[in-house]
Design an enzyme around this catalytic site. Structure first.
Site, PDB file in Angstrom:
ATOM      1  N   GLY A  48     139.668  66.113  66.215  1.00  0.00           N
ATOM      2  CA  GLY A  48     139.836  66.682  64.888  1.00  0.00           C
ATOM      3  C   GLY A  48     139.354  68.114  64.848  1.00  0.00           C
ATOM      4  O   GLY A  48     138.523  68.529  65.662  1.00  0.00           O
ATOM      5  N   ALA A  53     134.529  73.718  62.248  1.00  0.00           N
ATOM      6  CA  ALA A  53     134.104  72.917  63.383  1.00  0.00           C
ATOM      7  C   ALA A  53     135.281  72.226  64.043  1.00  0.00           C
ATOM      8  O   ALA A  53     136.359  72.084  63.456  1.00  0.00           O
ATOM      9  CB  ALA A  53     133.076  71.873  62.938  1.00  0.00           C
ATOM     10  N   VAL A  55     135.839  68.578  66.425  1.00  0.00           N
ATOM     11  CA  VAL A  55     135.177  67.354  66.854  1.00  0.00           C
ATOM     12  C   VAL A  55     135.839  66.811  68.115  1.00  0.00           C
ATOM     13  O   VAL A  55     137.067  66.765  68.208  1.00  0.00           O
ATOM     14  CB  VAL A  55     135.205  66.286  65.734  1.00  0.00           C
ATOM     15  CG1 VAL A  55     134.667  64.953  66.248  1.00  0.00           C
ATOM     16  CG2 VAL A  55     134.375  66.743  64.552  1.00  0.00           C
ATOM     17  N   ASP A 167     129.336  66.522  48.529  1.00  0.00           N
ATOM     18  CA  ASP A 167     130.754  66.336  48.869  1.00  0.00           C
ATOM     19  C   ASP A 167     131.046  64.851  49.084  1.00  0.00           C
ATOM     20  O   ASP A 167     131.700  64.461  50.054  1.00  0.00           O
ATOM     21  CB  ASP A 167     131.122  67.139  50.118  1.00  0.00           C
ATOM     22  CG  ASP A 167     132.635  67.386  50.234  1.00  0.00           C
ATOM     23  OD1 ASP A 167     133.340  67.197  49.220  1.00  0.00           O
ATOM     24  OD2 ASP A 167     133.101  67.761  51.324  1.00  0.00           O
TER      25      ASP A 167
END
Length: 307
Positions: A48, A53, A55, A167
């Protein structure tokens, strides 16, 4: 076919999937810092990516039976200085310090001048958001009750430590390997108190995912602040509604913010599915538009639905 037999499409937590930049297109780092390799870590396939970022699956020779994931940050993008100084700093601090059975476990955090790495459990069943997307229907109430209870336990723990997630949504609630437990993840927007954790956590920054945000966050005026812990609870209410009803309470987009806030303040939502009155009662208490009248995490955990 039951849940254990059906393999989901793997996605990652919301910060990684949020399309806010260009970091997600990068390839796997070709060389890890020696302090990481000395601990036995190695990166596998990319699973991902997003604005801040990427992953990867990961392994650790010292934990051969563990399925791991690594959240990797490239810190060389000068356009992300503000995010790096605030959001990443908080995320690394929180995942290092706070451990709970319903928070995705973090094993190690590494930060250099150019990169940061968070090694955590890899959960192949994905998130509640993935689950809803696969099923295309509401989650049965017994299961929704268990997963909601898990999340409230995590929030009671975090709020007691002076931490707000900011979030909360189905994409940030992961499911364990047999779908029995729910675990909170993605602390990229989290904030924390440095003094008394029992104080109200007042913040003046709009962040998170708008469709799950509280009305006081969406309508925040310059120079004003909101209680981030209570804003978490509103987001939990939207999440619970979606779990029980499949649809979101106020529609699927926030095109005109103040129109959306008006729906929130006037409680313009209605359960379309067969949901018990006691479950609706909890949802209504969480979707209270006035923060000072909204249920706290500890009060929600004591709600009759869980008894």
């Amino acid at each position: 076919m039951d849940d254990k037999e059906k393999q989901p499409v793997i996605r990652t937590d919301s910060e990684v999937s949020r399309d806010t930049g260009s970091v997600g297109s990068q390839d796997r780092p070709t060389r890890l810092p020696v302090e990481i390799t000395d601990k036995g870590y190695a990166l596998g396939e990319k699973i991902g990516s997003g604005g801040y970022a990427t992953v990867y699956k990961a392994t650790c020779s010292k934990m051969p039976d563990k399925q791991l994931a690594c959240k990797y940050f490239d810190l060389t993008n000068n356009q992300q200085i503000v995010w790096r100084e605030k959001c990443l700093k908080n995320e690394l601090k929180i995942v290092r310090k706070h451990k709970h059975q319903h928070i995705v476990r973090t094993y190690d955090v590494f930060k250099t001048s150019h990169h940061a790495y968070i090694f955590m459990d890899f959960l192949a069943n994905g998130s509640i958001g993935d689950y809803l997307e696969r099923k295309k229907r509401p989650i049965d109430e017994k299961r929704a009750k268990k997963w909601s209870h898990d999340m409230l336990e995590a929030l009671v723990y975090l709020h007691s430590k002076g931490v707000a997630h900011r979030d909360i949504k189905p994409d940030n609630i992961m499911l364990d390997n047999d779908f029995s437990d729910a675990l909170l993840t993605d602390f990229g927007f989290s904030c924390c108190l440095t003094n008394n954790p029992s104080d109200r956590l007042m913040k003046g920054t709009i962040c998170g995912t708008p469709i799950y945000s509280a009305p006081e966050v969406l309508s925040l005026a310059e120079g004003m602040a909101y209680d981030a812990k209570q804003a978490d609870m509103y987001s939990m209410g939207v999440t619970l509604f979606e779990m029980l009803d499949y649809d979101k309470p106020f529609g699927n987009s926030v095109e005109k913010t103040m129109d959306y806030v008006s729906k929130q303040i006037n409680r313009k939502y209605k359960f379309k599915k067969d949901v018990s009155l006691v479950a609706q009662s909890l949802c209504n208490s969480l979707l209270e538009p006035k923060p000072d009248k909204r249920m706290t995490s500890s009060a929600a955990l004591e709600h009759n639905w869980f008894k």
